[in-house]
Design a protein around this motif. Sequence first.
Motif, short mmCIF file in Angstrom:
data_model
loop_
_atom_site.label_atom_id
_atom_site.label_comp_id
_atom_site.label_asym_id
_atom_site.label_seq_id
_atom_site.Cartn_x
_atom_site.Cartn_y
_atom_site.Cartn_z
N SER A 1 -6.94 5.42 -3.62
CA SER A 1 -7.05 4.51 -4.75
C SER A 1 -7.38 3.31 -4.18
O SER A 1 -7.07 2.78 -3.28
CB SER A 1 -5.94 4.62 -5.78
OG SER A 1 -5.58 5.43 -6.60
N ASN A 2 -8.49 2.51 -4.75
CA ASN A 2 -9.13 1.06 -4.36
C ASN A 2 -9.13 1.14 -2.76
O ASN A 2 -8.50 0.23 -2.17
CB ASN A 2 -7.69 0.20 -4.72
CG ASN A 2 -8.00 -1.37 -4.47
OD1 ASN A 2 -9.21 -1.51 -5.10
ND2 ASN A 2 -7.36 -2.11 -4.24
N ASN B 1 -11.44 0.09 0.52
CA ASN B 1 -12.30 -0.87 0.82
C ASN B 1 -13.65 0.20 1.20
O ASN B 1 -13.47 0.93 1.78
CB ASN B 1 -11.87 -1.57 2.16
CG ASN B 1 -10.79 -2.56 1.98
OD1 ASN B 1 -10.48 -3.06 0.96
ND2 ASN B 1 -9.96 -2.33 2.82
N GLY C 1 -12.89 -4.21 -4.12
CA GLY C 1 -12.46 -3.93 -5.38
C GLY C 1 -13.62 -3.87 -6.32
O GLY C 1 -14.64 -4.27 -5.95
N ILE C 2 -13.52 -3.21 -7.44
CA ILE C 2 -14.47 -3.05 -8.62
C ILE C 2 -15.17 -4.41 -8.68
O ILE C 2 -14.39 -5.50 -8.92
CB ILE C 2 -13.83 -2.45 -9.95
CG1 ILE C 2 -13.36 -1.13 -9.70
CG2 ILE C 2 -14.99 -2.40 -10.69
CD1 ILE C 2 -12.64 -0.57 -10.64
N ARG D 1 -20.64 -1.79 -7.20
CA ARG D 1 -19.22 -0.96 -7.16
C ARG D 1 -18.89 -0.86 -8.65
O ARG D 1 -18.00 -1.51 -9.37
CB ARG D 1 -18.08 -1.34 -6.48
CG ARG D 1 -16.79 -0.69 -6.56
CD ARG D 1 -15.94 -1.00 -5.28
NE ARG D 1 -14.51 -0.46 -5.14
CZ ARG D 1 -13.82 -0.36 -4.18
NH1 ARG D 1 -14.03 -1.46 -3.35
NH2 ARG D 1 -12.87 0.28 -4.17
N ASP E 1 -14.16 2.58 -9.07
CA ASP E 1 -13.12 2.15 -7.95
C ASP E 1 -13.49 2.91 -7.04
O ASP E 1 -13.51 2.44 -5.61
CB ASP E 1 -11.76 2.66 -8.46
CG ASP E 1 -10.67 2.31 -7.54
OD1 ASP E 1 -9.81 3.35 -7.18
OD2 ASP E 1 -10.84 1.49 -6.67
N ARG E 2 -14.08 3.99 -6.90
CA ARG E 2 -14.32 4.82 -5.71
C ARG E 2 -15.85 5.25 -5.34
O ARG E 2 -16.04 6.18 -4.89
CB ARG E 2 -13.49 5.99 -5.65
CG ARG E 2 -12.16 5.75 -5.58
CD ARG E 2 -11.22 7.12 -5.70
NE ARG E 2 -11.09 7.51 -7.25
CZ ARG E 2 -10.70 8.45 -7.84
NH1 ARG E 2 -9.72 9.19 -6.95
NH2 ARG E 2 -10.60 8.60 -8.96
N TRP F 1 -15.37 4.21 4.21
CA TRP F 1 -14.17 3.63 3.54
C TRP F 1 -13.01 3.34 4.47
O TRP F 1 -12.92 3.84 5.39
CB TRP F 1 -13.71 4.46 2.46
CG TRP F 1 -13.14 5.76 2.66
CD1 TRP F 1 -13.62 6.90 3.12
CD2 TRP F 1 -11.59 6.08 2.73
NE1 TRP F 1 -12.60 7.98 3.37
CE2 TRP F 1 -11.61 7.39 3.42
CE3 TRP F 1 -10.81 5.38 2.56
CZ2 TRP F 1 -10.21 7.80 3.74
CZ3 TRP F 1 -9.25 5.88 2.86
CH2 TRP F 1 -9.06 7.08 3.18
N GLY G 1 -7.23 0.64 1.17
CA GLY G 1 -7.15 -0.80 0.38
C GLY G 1 -6.15 -1.43 0.81
O GLY G 1 -4.90 -0.99 0.84
#
Lengths: 116, 114
Positions: free
Chosen positions: B29-30, B32, B52-53, B68, B71-72, B93, B96
Motif C-alpha cells: 500500500s502507498n 513510491n 501518494g495519490i 496516479r 494508490d497503486r 516502486w 512508501g
Amino acid sequence: AQTVTQSQPEMSVQEAETVTLSCTYDTSESNYYLFWYKQPPSRQMILVIRQEAYKQQNATENRFSVNFQKAAKSFSLKISDSQLGDTAMYFCAFHDATSGTYKYIFGTGTRLKVLA
Amino acid sequence: SQTIHQWPATLVQPVGSPLSLECTVEGTSNPNLYWYRQAAGRGLQLLFYSVGIGQISSEVPQNLSASRPQDRQFILSSKKLLLSDSGFYLCAWSLGGRVGQPQHFGDGTRLSIL
C-alpha cells in the motif's frame, strides 16, 4: 547536486575470474544508501546489493561484494568466480535518506561481458 | 509478495500520436512510484515520481506527463509524441514512507516512434 559516476563504460572478464566495477558519488550528506543493479539483455532490472552509509561493514551477497569507502565516496562492486550469466549492464545508484524526496540517482552504467 | 505489472511490452507509434503507458503494483500500500526512460545503451533518466495519490513530481520538462489515479496505479502519457520520445521506459516502486529501500522494476516498455 548529488551525482553518481561510473567511469568504465565497458569491461570484460574471463569466466571464473574476478572483476571489479567502479562507482563514485558526490554528496554532502552523511546518511544515504547505495545500490548496485544488474540489467541483463532481457532488460529486467535486478537488485544486486545494498549498502547503508552508516554501516562500515561492506555488504556481501554470495559472489557479489562491495568495497565501500565513505571518505573517498567510492562504492565498487566485486564479482567473484564470474559466470556467463553475469553478462549484463550494471548500474550504481544513490539514495539520499535525508532529503525526504525518495529519489534515486543512477550512474550511466558499466556493460560487463563475461567471456567463455 | 509484491509484484509490478507494466504494459504494453512493446509499442510502435507515429509521431504526433498520443501515448499511455500503465503500471500497477500489487501486494503493498502507498508505494513510491517512478517512471524512468533509458535511451539505447544509456543510463536511467528519472522522468516522474509519486509518493501518494495525486502527488506527481516532474524531473524533466518535456511533452510527457504522469498521473496516479489510484494508490497503486501510475500512468505515463503524452498528447503528441516526438521522435525523441523513443526509448525504453521503466516503471518502478519502493516501499512508501521508508527511506533506503531498494526499487523494484517492471519489465519495461520498448517505445519506437516512426
